[in-house]
Design a protein around this motif. Structure first.
Motif, PDB file in Angstrom:
ATOM      1  N   PRO A  30      -7.049 -31.005 -38.549  1.00 44.10           N
ATOM      2  CA  PRO A  30      -5.954 -30.437 -37.742  1.00 44.10           C
ATOM      3  C   PRO A  30      -5.845 -28.923 -37.869  1.00 44.10           C
ATOM      4  CG  PRO A  30      -5.184 -32.376 -38.895  1.00 44.10           C
ATOM      5  CD  PRO A  30      -6.553 -32.078 -39.417  1.00 44.10           C
ATOM      6  N   PHE A  31      -6.192 -28.392 -39.039  1.00 47.62           N
ATOM      7  CA  PHE A  31      -6.152 -26.940 -39.204  1.00 47.62           C
ATOM      8  C   PHE A  31      -7.242 -26.263 -38.380  1.00 47.62           C
ATOM      9  CE2 PHE A  31      -4.364 -28.525 -43.242  1.00 47.62           C
ATOM     10  CZ  PHE A  31      -3.085 -28.026 -43.077  1.00 47.62           C
ATOM     11  N   PHE A  32      -8.392 -26.922 -38.265  1.00 48.73           N
ATOM     12  CA  PHE A  32      -9.454 -26.377 -37.439  1.00 48.73           C
ATOM     13  C   PHE A  32      -9.111 -26.501 -35.954  1.00 48.73           C
ATOM     14  CE2 PHE A  32     -12.052 -27.213 -41.251  1.00 48.73           C
ATOM     15  CZ  PHE A  32     -12.675 -25.994 -41.365  1.00 48.73           C
ATOM     16  N   LEU A  33      -8.530 -27.631 -35.572  1.00 47.68           N
ATOM     17  CA  LEU A  33      -8.261 -27.878 -34.159  1.00 47.68           C
ATOM     18  C   LEU A  33      -7.079 -27.074 -33.641  1.00 47.68           C
ATOM     19  CD1 LEU A  33      -8.787 -31.728 -34.083  1.00 47.68           C
ATOM     20  CD2 LEU A  33     -10.215 -30.011 -32.994  1.00 47.68           C
ATOM     21  N   PHE A  34      -5.998 -27.017 -34.415  1.00 45.36           N
ATOM     22  CA  PHE A  34      -4.752 -26.438 -33.904  1.00 45.36           C
ATOM     23  C   PHE A  34      -4.276 -25.225 -34.699  1.00 45.36           C
ATOM     24  CE2 PHE A  34      -4.569 -31.106 -33.250  1.00 45.36           C
ATOM     25  CZ  PHE A  34      -4.810 -31.086 -31.894  1.00 45.36           C
ATOM     26  N   GLY A  35      -5.073 -24.747 -35.637  1.00 45.62           N
ATOM     27  CA  GLY A  35      -4.634 -23.668 -36.504  1.00 45.62           C
ATOM     28  C   GLY A  35      -4.906 -22.275 -35.984  1.00 45.62           C
ATOM     29  N   ASN A  36      -5.393 -22.158 -34.748  1.00 44.35           N
ATOM     30  CA  ASN A  36      -5.701 -20.869 -34.136  1.00 44.35           C
ATOM     31  C   ASN A  36      -6.670 -20.083 -35.014  1.00 44.35           C
ATOM     32  OD1 ASN A  36      -5.676 -18.980 -32.143  1.00 44.35           O
ATOM     33  ND2 ASN A  36      -3.774 -18.011 -32.809  1.00 44.35           N
ATOM     34  N   LEU A  37      -7.669 -20.771 -35.525  1.00 47.81           N
ATOM     35  CA  LEU A  37      -8.686 -20.172 -36.372  1.00 47.81           C
ATOM     36  C   LEU A  37      -9.781 -19.581 -35.489  1.00 47.81           C
ATOM     37  CD1 LEU A  37      -9.908 -19.843 -39.243  1.00 47.81           C
ATOM     38  CD2 LEU A  37     -11.024 -22.024 -38.851  1.00 47.81           C
ATOM     39  N   THR A  38      -9.997 -18.293 -35.582  1.00 46.43           N
ATOM     40  CA  THR A  38     -11.056 -17.643 -34.810  1.00 46.43           C
ATOM     41  C   THR A  38     -11.924 -16.823 -35.744  1.00 46.43           C
ATOM     42  OG1 THR A  38      -9.616 -15.782 -34.333  1.00 46.43           O
ATOM     43  CG2 THR A  38      -9.705 -17.521 -32.692  1.00 46.43           C
ATOM     44  N   LEU A  39     -13.207 -16.801 -35.461  1.00 45.01           N
ATOM     45  CA  LEU A  39     -14.128 -16.026 -36.284  1.00 45.01           C
ATOM     46  C   LEU A  39     -14.055 -14.540 -35.968  1.00 45.01           C
ATOM     47  CD1 LEU A  39     -17.309 -18.276 -36.286  1.00 45.01           C
ATOM     48  CD2 LEU A  39     -15.695 -17.920 -38.120  1.00 45.01           C
ATOM     49  N   CYS A  40     -14.041 -14.214 -34.707  1.00 43.05           N
ATOM     50  CA  CYS A  40     -14.033 -12.807 -34.294  1.00 43.05           C
ATOM     51  C   CYS A  40     -12.895 -12.592 -33.309  1.00 43.05           C
ATOM     52  CB  CYS A  40     -15.349 -12.427 -33.655  1.00 43.05           C
ATOM     53  SG  CYS A  40     -16.727 -12.509 -34.786  1.00 43.05           S
ATOM     54  N   GLN A  41     -11.974 -11.739 -33.671  1.00 46.19           N
ATOM     55  CA  GLN A  41     -10.838 -11.440 -32.810  1.00 46.19           C
ATOM     56  C   GLN A  41     -11.274 -10.505 -31.683  1.00 46.19           C
ATOM     57  OE1 GLN A  41      -7.860 -12.779 -33.097  1.00 46.19           O
ATOM     58  NE2 GLN A  41      -8.236 -13.822 -35.030  1.00 46.19           N
ATOM     59  N   GLY A  42     -10.614 -10.584 -30.550  1.00 46.08           N
ATOM     60  CA  GLY A  42     -10.837  -9.653 -29.464  1.00 46.08           C
ATOM     61  C   GLY A  42     -11.841 -10.104 -28.429  1.00 46.08           C
ATOM     62  N   ILE A 102     -21.763 -27.057 -45.938  1.00 47.64           N
ATOM     63  CA  ILE A 102     -21.046 -26.794 -44.692  1.00 47.64           C
ATOM     64  C   ILE A 102     -19.541 -26.986 -44.887  1.00 47.64           C
ATOM     65  CG2 ILE A 102     -20.767 -27.546 -42.304  1.00 47.64           C
ATOM     66  CD1 ILE A 102     -23.770 -28.304 -42.409  1.00 47.64           C
ATOM     67  N   ALA A 103     -19.158 -27.973 -45.671  1.00 44.65           N
ATOM     68  CA  ALA A 103     -17.738 -28.185 -45.956  1.00 44.65           C
ATOM     69  C   ALA A 103     -17.160 -27.014 -46.737  1.00 44.65           C
ATOM     70  CB  ALA A 103     -17.547 -29.490 -46.731  1.00 44.65           C
ATOM     71  N   ALA A 104     -17.943 -26.462 -47.664  1.00 48.31           N
ATOM     72  CA  ALA A 104     -17.475 -25.301 -48.431  1.00 48.31           C
ATOM     73  C   ALA A 104     -17.289 -24.091 -47.519  1.00 48.31           C
ATOM     74  CB  ALA A 104     -18.461 -24.973 -49.542  1.00 48.31           C
ATOM     75  N   VAL A 105     -18.180 -23.903 -46.563  1.00 45.75           N
ATOM     76  CA  VAL A 105     -18.028 -22.816 -45.601  1.00 45.75           C
ATOM     77  C   VAL A 105     -16.781 -23.039 -44.749  1.00 45.75           C
ATOM     78  CG1 VAL A 105     -19.064 -21.761 -43.544  1.00 45.75           C
ATOM     79  CG2 VAL A 105     -20.461 -22.212 -45.557  1.00 45.75           C
ATOM     80  N   GLY A 106     -16.514 -24.270 -44.381  1.00 47.60           N
ATOM     81  CA  GLY A 106     -15.319 -24.577 -43.608  1.00 47.60           C
ATOM     82  C   GLY A 106     -14.034 -24.284 -44.371  1.00 47.60           C
ATOM     83  N   VAL A 107     -14.024 -24.632 -45.643  1.00 49.32           N
ATOM     84  CA  VAL A 107     -12.851 -24.339 -46.467  1.00 49.32           C
ATOM     85  C   VAL A 107     -12.683 -22.822 -46.613  1.00 49.32           C
ATOM     86  CG1 VAL A 107     -11.918 -24.510 -48.811  1.00 49.32           C
ATOM     87  CG2 VAL A 107     -12.855 -26.525 -47.688  1.00 49.32           C
ATOM     88  N   TRP A 108     -13.799 -22.114 -46.757  1.00 50.12           N
ATOM     89  CA  TRP A 108     -13.741 -20.652 -46.852  1.00 50.12           C
ATOM     90  C   TRP A 108     -13.194 -20.050 -45.561  1.00 50.12           C
ATOM     91  CZ3 TRP A 108     -16.673 -16.796 -44.316  1.00 50.12           C
ATOM     92  CH2 TRP A 108     -16.488 -15.524 -44.833  1.00 50.12           C
ATOM     93  N   LEU A 109     -13.543 -20.616 -44.419  1.00 52.99           N
ATOM     94  CA  LEU A 109     -13.007 -20.127 -43.143  1.00 52.99           C
ATOM     95  C   LEU A 109     -11.502 -20.342 -43.045  1.00 52.99           C
ATOM     96  CD1 LEU A 109     -15.660 -21.270 -40.527  1.00 52.99           C
ATOM     97  CD2 LEU A 109     -15.083 -18.934 -41.156  1.00 52.99           C
ATOM     98  N   LEU A 110     -11.035 -21.449 -43.595  1.00 52.47           N
ATOM     99  CA  LEU A 110      -9.600 -21.734 -43.529  1.00 52.47           C
ATOM    100  C   LEU A 110      -8.792 -20.796 -44.428  1.00 52.47           C
ATOM    101  CD1 LEU A 110      -9.427 -25.618 -43.466  1.00 52.47           C
ATOM    102  CD2 LEU A 110      -8.869 -24.017 -41.631  1.00 52.47           C
ATOM    103  N   LEU A 111      -9.393 -20.387 -45.533  1.00 52.24           N
ATOM    104  CA  LEU A 111      -8.667 -19.513 -46.455  1.00 52.24           C
ATOM    105  C   LEU A 111      -8.754 -18.113 -45.945  1.00 52.24           C
ATOM    106  CD1 LEU A 111      -9.814 -20.967 -49.850  1.00 52.24           C
ATOM    107  CD2 LEU A 111      -7.713 -21.428 -48.632  1.00 52.24           C
TER     108      LEU A 111
END
Length: 93
Positions: free
Chosen positions: A23-35, A84-93
């Motif tokens: 849910p954090f990935f889907l609805f958390g407004n997580l973006t890699l590069c802004q703009g 890959i899961a560790a990279v995902g957790v790093w993206l969330l933090l």
């Protein structure tokens, strides 16, 4: 599940944890590069979704490979899912 040793189930089972964070990935407004806008934004969004989908797929693929007799490949796929899961957790933090 009796056909798998407990260590393999534990190794592959860690790949199910990103499912709890989906849910954090889907609805958390997580973006890699802004703009970025348009197609590039869509591609970045799909790339971030792979951070929880690929470990889930790695769970099933690793157990299937182990069951078919490719034990080493199953363990490698499970460990790749961990990475890959560790990279995902790093993206969330």
């Amino acid at each position: 599940m009796d056909q798998f040793p407990k260590w393999m189930l534990a190794l592959a089972g860690v790949n199910l944890l990103p499912l709890l964070a989906s849910p954090f990935f889907l609805f958390g407004n997580l973006t890699l590069c802004q703009g970025h806008t348009g197609v590039l934004y869509l591609l970045f969004y799909l790339l971030t979704q792979l951070a929880w989908v690929l470990p889930l797929a790695a769970f099933f693929v690793s157990l299937d490979l182990y069951r078919r007799g490719f034990e080493t490949a199953g363990v490698v796929i499970a460990l790749a899912g961990w990475l890959i899961a560790a990279v995902g957790v790093w993206l969330l933090l």
